[in-house]
Design an enzyme around this catalytic site. Structure first.
Site, PDB file in Angstrom:
ATOM      1  N   ARG A 100       0.878  -1.186   0.000  1.00 43.51           N
ATOM      2  CA  ARG A 100       0.000   0.000   0.000  1.00 43.51           C
ATOM      3  C   ARG A 100       0.901   1.218   0.000  1.00 43.51           C
ATOM      4  O   ARG A 100       1.685   1.398   0.950  1.00 43.51           O
ATOM      5  CB  ARG A 100      -0.920  -0.022   1.222  1.00 43.51           C
ATOM      6  CG  ARG A 100      -1.674   1.268   1.407  1.00 43.51           C
ATOM      7  CD  ARG A 100      -2.826   1.156   2.381  1.00 43.51           C
ATOM      8  NE  ARG A 100      -3.928   0.403   1.810  1.00 43.51           N
ATOM      9  CZ  ARG A 100      -5.169   0.417   2.303  1.00 43.51           C
ATOM     10  NH1 ARG A 100      -5.450   1.126   3.377  1.00 43.51           N
ATOM     11  NH2 ARG A 100      -6.114  -0.287   1.732  1.00 43.51           N
ATOM     12  N   HIS A 127      -7.015   0.678  -6.686  1.00 48.09           N
ATOM     13  CA  HIS A 127      -7.196  -0.226  -5.538  1.00 48.09           C
ATOM     14  C   HIS A 127      -7.757  -1.543  -6.099  1.00 48.09           C
ATOM     15  O   HIS A 127      -8.921  -1.876  -5.901  1.00 48.09           O
ATOM     16  CB  HIS A 127      -8.155   0.410  -4.531  1.00 48.09           C
ATOM     17  CG  HIS A 127      -8.151  -0.202  -3.166  1.00 48.09           C
ATOM     18  ND1 HIS A 127      -7.365  -1.293  -2.825  1.00 48.09           N
ATOM     19  CD2 HIS A 127      -8.857   0.098  -2.040  1.00 48.09           C
ATOM     20  CE1 HIS A 127      -7.583  -1.608  -1.555  1.00 48.09           C
ATOM     21  NE2 HIS A 127      -8.481  -0.797  -1.067  1.00 48.09           N
ATOM     22  N   GLN A 130      -9.523  -4.322  -3.960  1.00 48.65           N
ATOM     23  CA  GLN A 130     -10.869  -3.887  -3.593  1.00 48.65           C
ATOM     24  C   GLN A 130     -11.836  -4.170  -4.749  1.00 48.65           C
ATOM     25  O   GLN A 130     -12.948  -4.680  -4.538  1.00 48.65           O
ATOM     26  CB  GLN A 130     -10.849  -2.388  -3.275  1.00 48.65           C
ATOM     27  CG  GLN A 130     -12.193  -1.799  -2.924  1.00 48.65           C
ATOM     28  CD  GLN A 130     -12.706  -2.278  -1.575  1.00 48.65           C
ATOM     29  OE1 GLN A 130     -12.012  -2.190  -0.580  1.00 48.65           O
ATOM     30  NE2 GLN A 130     -13.928  -2.801  -1.543  1.00 48.65           N
ATOM     31  N   ASP A 213     -17.422   6.480  -2.008  1.00 49.89           N
ATOM     32  CA  ASP A 213     -16.189   6.398  -1.200  1.00 49.89           C
ATOM     33  C   ASP A 213     -15.985   7.786  -0.589  1.00 49.89           C
ATOM     34  O   ASP A 213     -16.678   8.744  -0.960  1.00 49.89           O
ATOM     35  CB  ASP A 213     -15.013   5.987  -2.103  1.00 49.89           C
ATOM     36  CG  ASP A 213     -13.694   5.815  -1.337  1.00 49.89           C
ATOM     37  OD1 ASP A 213     -13.740   5.655  -0.092  1.00 49.89           O
ATOM     38  OD2 ASP A 213     -12.622   5.840  -1.986  1.00 49.89           O
ATOM     39  N   CYS A 253     -16.426   0.941  -0.115  1.00 46.73           N
ATOM     40  CA  CYS A 253     -15.236   0.149   0.211  1.00 46.73           C
ATOM     41  C   CYS A 253     -14.939   0.182   1.710  1.00 46.73           C
ATOM     42  O   CYS A 253     -14.268  -0.697   2.217  1.00 46.73           O
ATOM     43  CB  CYS A 253     -14.047   0.654  -0.582  1.00 46.73           C
ATOM     44  SG  CYS A 253     -13.697   2.405  -0.298  1.00 46.73           S
ATOM     45  N   ARG A 281     -13.380  -9.148   0.702  1.00 46.94           N
ATOM     46  CA  ARG A 281     -11.959  -8.820   0.554  1.00 46.94           C
ATOM     47  C   ARG A 281     -11.083 -10.034   0.890  1.00 46.94           C
ATOM     48  O   ARG A 281     -10.035 -10.245   0.291  1.00 46.94           O
ATOM     49  CB  ARG A 281     -11.579  -7.640   1.461  1.00 46.94           C
ATOM     50  CG  ARG A 281     -12.200  -6.296   1.099  1.00 46.94           C
ATOM     51  CD  ARG A 281     -11.686  -5.768  -0.221  1.00 46.94           C
ATOM     52  NE  ARG A 281     -10.249  -5.760  -0.310  1.00 46.94           N
ATOM     53  CZ  ARG A 281      -9.453  -4.804   0.163  1.00 46.94           C
ATOM     54  NH1 ARG A 281      -9.974  -3.751   0.744  1.00 46.94           N
ATOM     55  NH2 ARG A 281      -8.136  -4.893   0.033  1.00 46.94           N
TER      56      ARG A 281
END
Ligand code: CP
Ligand code: NVA
Length: 294
Positions: A100, A127, A130, A213, A253, A281
């Site tokens: 990340r 991402h 995700q 988001d 998310c 996930r």
């Protein structure tokens, strides 16, 4: 698939395979148990994480691999040591490096200097892990190819991976955002005719999925106030959900900023799927690790 830096880099068949494999992990916790026995997986975080950190560590352990979790304080990616040297060193210990990072270009540099697959656990651009979970969650409601998926809010990393994924699987993708906060133009150019960008919040009509988001992503905290003003008309509330199809589901998310991009009523709505999405996930991370290392 050699690395997973972004959904933009995947072909349709690979993405379909990942989603299909994720469904098998979702059906049985024992599926794939021990499949990566002896594998060594690095999990590096330059910024905070709950879902990604826990799902990837649990996924690695349940597949039989050994996770090594690293933070920026200890590694100093690009400060204590150059990105290329970090790649060369970690490559001697690890079979896969998941990261990340703030700057997506660091992932590309890692992939250049490490033989081990590099997985993007969120960057400023994408991402992808995700998105695989999101596509699994959408497909549990309706085939993605038959769905109208509408993302409302900031044209950010989560939006990018989702729109590339929905477009690749043949669904109709809409992005509704205030002027100036549209998705990345280079990515949009790859999905011309498959992703439509609107500034009118009314464009949720007929959607099967409404997704949002946060308005200010990690690293954009200083812009939070300015963004709250720009995004004021783009909150997903019960009225907006009511304009979508009567069976439309809500996705996020997470973490959510309740009362900003979405109301409590929508996050906690019977048609909200946000916690199934969070669970997914784990299943999709197993699918990704197995695809790269199995
Ligand atoms: N959705 C997501 O990536 O959550 P975390 O930031 O908690 O990992
Ligand atoms: N767009 C958000 C997603 C968090 C999972 C961020 O980058 O902070």
């Amino acid at each position: 698939m050699n690395d997973l830096l972004g959904i933009a880099d995947l072909d349709r068949a690979t993405l379909e395979r990942l989603v299909e494999s994720s469904t098998r992990f979702r059906r049985s916790r024992d599926y794939g148990k021990g499949a990566l026995a002896g594998g060594r997986i690095g999990l590096f975080f330059e910024k905070p994480s709950t879902r990604t950190r826990v799902s990837s560590e649990v996924a690695a352990v349940e597949l039989g691999a050994y996770p090594v979790v690293l933070g920026q304080t200890e590694v100093g990616l690009g400060s204590r040591e150059s990105v290329a040297d970090v790649a060369r060193v970690l490559d001697r210990y690890l079979d896969l490096i998941a990261m990340r990072v703030f700057d997506h270009r660091n992932l590309a540099e890692m992939a250049e200097y490490a033989q081990a697959p590099i997985v993007n656990l969120l960057s400023d651009l994408e991402h992808p892990c995700q998105a695989v979970a999101d596509l699994l969650t959408i497909s549990e409601h309706k085939p993605v190819a038959d769905s109208v998926v509408t993302y409302v809010g900031d044209g950010n990393n989560v939006c990018h991976s989702l729109m590339m994924g929905v477009a690749k699987l043949g669904g109709e993708m809409r992005v509704i955002c205030p002027p100036g906060y549209e998705p990345n133009q280079d990515l949009l150019a790859q999905v011309v005719g498959q992703v439509t960008v609107f500034s009118d919040p009314m464009a949720v009509d007929g959607s099967d999925v409404i997704y949002t988001d946060v308005w200010a992503s990690m690293g954009q905290e200083a812009e939070a106030r300015q963004r709250q003003e720009a995004f004021g008309d783009y909150q997903v509330d019960a009225d907006m959900l009511g304009r979508a199809r009567t069976d439309a589901i809500f996705l996020h998310c997470l973490p959510a900023h309740r009362g900003e991009e979405v109301t409590d009523e929508v996050v906690d709505h019977p048609r909200s799927r946000v916690f199934d999405q969070a669970e997914n996930r784990l299943h999709s991370m197993k699918a990704i690790l197995l695809d790269l290392l199995g």
